[in-house]
Write a protein that holds these residues in place. Structure first.
Motif, PDB file in Angstrom:
ATOM      1  N   TRP A   1      41.648  43.826  32.821  1.00  0.00           N
ATOM      2  CA  TRP A   1      40.404  44.053  33.552  1.00  0.00           C
ATOM      3  C   TRP A   1      39.351  44.352  32.507  1.00  0.00           C
ATOM      4  N   ARG A   2      38.421  43.438  32.299  1.00  0.00           N
ATOM      5  CA  ARG A   2      37.422  43.584  31.236  1.00  0.00           C
ATOM      6  C   ARG A   2      36.036  43.865  31.810  1.00  0.00           C
ATOM      7  N   GLY A   3      35.329  44.770  31.144  1.00  0.00           N
ATOM      8  CA  GLY A   3      33.930  45.006  31.478  1.00  0.00           C
ATOM      9  C   GLY A   3      33.698  45.767  32.759  1.00  0.00           C
TER      10      GLY A   3
ATOM     11  N   THR B   1      54.134  34.286  29.912  1.00  0.00           N
ATOM     12  CA  THR B   1      53.072  34.157  30.902  1.00  0.00           C
ATOM     13  C   THR B   1      51.714  34.165  30.206  1.00  0.00           C
ATOM     14  N   PRO B   2      50.823  33.231  30.558  1.00  0.00           N
ATOM     15  CA  PRO B   2      49.486  33.239  29.949  1.00  0.00           C
ATOM     16  C   PRO B   2      48.725  34.512  30.323  1.00  0.00           C
ATOM     17  N   GLU B   3      47.775  34.886  29.491  1.00  0.00           N
ATOM     18  CA  GLU B   3      46.984  36.078  29.765  1.00  0.00           C
ATOM     19  C   GLU B   3      46.112  35.876  30.997  1.00  0.00           C
ATOM     20  N   ILE B   4      46.164  36.841  31.901  1.00  0.00           N
ATOM     21  CA  ILE B   4      45.347  36.843  33.112  1.00  0.00           C
ATOM     22  C   ILE B   4      44.208  37.824  32.853  1.00  0.00           C
ATOM     23  N   VAL B   5      42.954  37.354  33.006  1.00  0.00           N
ATOM     24  CA  VAL B   5      41.798  38.207  32.757  1.00  0.00           C
ATOM     25  C   VAL B   5      40.893  38.207  33.979  1.00  0.00           C
ATOM     26  N   VAL B   6      40.529  39.426  34.415  1.00  0.00           N
ATOM     27  CA  VAL B   6      39.493  39.598  35.427  1.00  0.00           C
ATOM     28  C   VAL B   6      38.289  40.126  34.649  1.00  0.00           C
ATOM     29  N   HIS B   7      37.275  39.287  34.518  1.00  0.00           N
ATOM     30  CA  HIS B   7      36.127  39.569  33.664  1.00  0.00           C
ATOM     31  C   HIS B   7      35.142  40.530  34.321  1.00  0.00           C
TER      32      HIS B   7
END
Length: 70
Positions: A59-61, A2-8
């Motif tokens: 979950w970034r930032g 699965t590709p990386e899922i990022v919530v910026h």
């Protein structure tokens, strides 16, 4: 795989950009938005990925599930 899922990080005006791999899915203002973006991208069990204890979402930032600017 699965590709990386990022919530910026939250944007200054609120909302968080959501990406899967290099694709930008949209600007989420709630968990419901993230679920809908992932569903449209064809990811199975999008609701469980967002609301469960998924290690597939980064979950970034900012804290997970918070969408308002600091």
């Amino acid at each position: 795989m699965t590709p990386e899922i990022v919530v910026h990080r939250p944007s200054p005006s609120g909302g968080r950009r959501v990406t899967v791999g290099s694709a930008i899915l949209g600007l989420a203002h709630s968990d419901r938005d993230v679920i809908e973006f992932l569903r449209r991208a064809g990811l199975e069990d999008a609701e469980a990925l967002v609301l469960g204890d998924s290690r597939l979402i980064r979950w970034r930032g900012g804290r997970a599930h918070e969408y308002e600017a600091a």
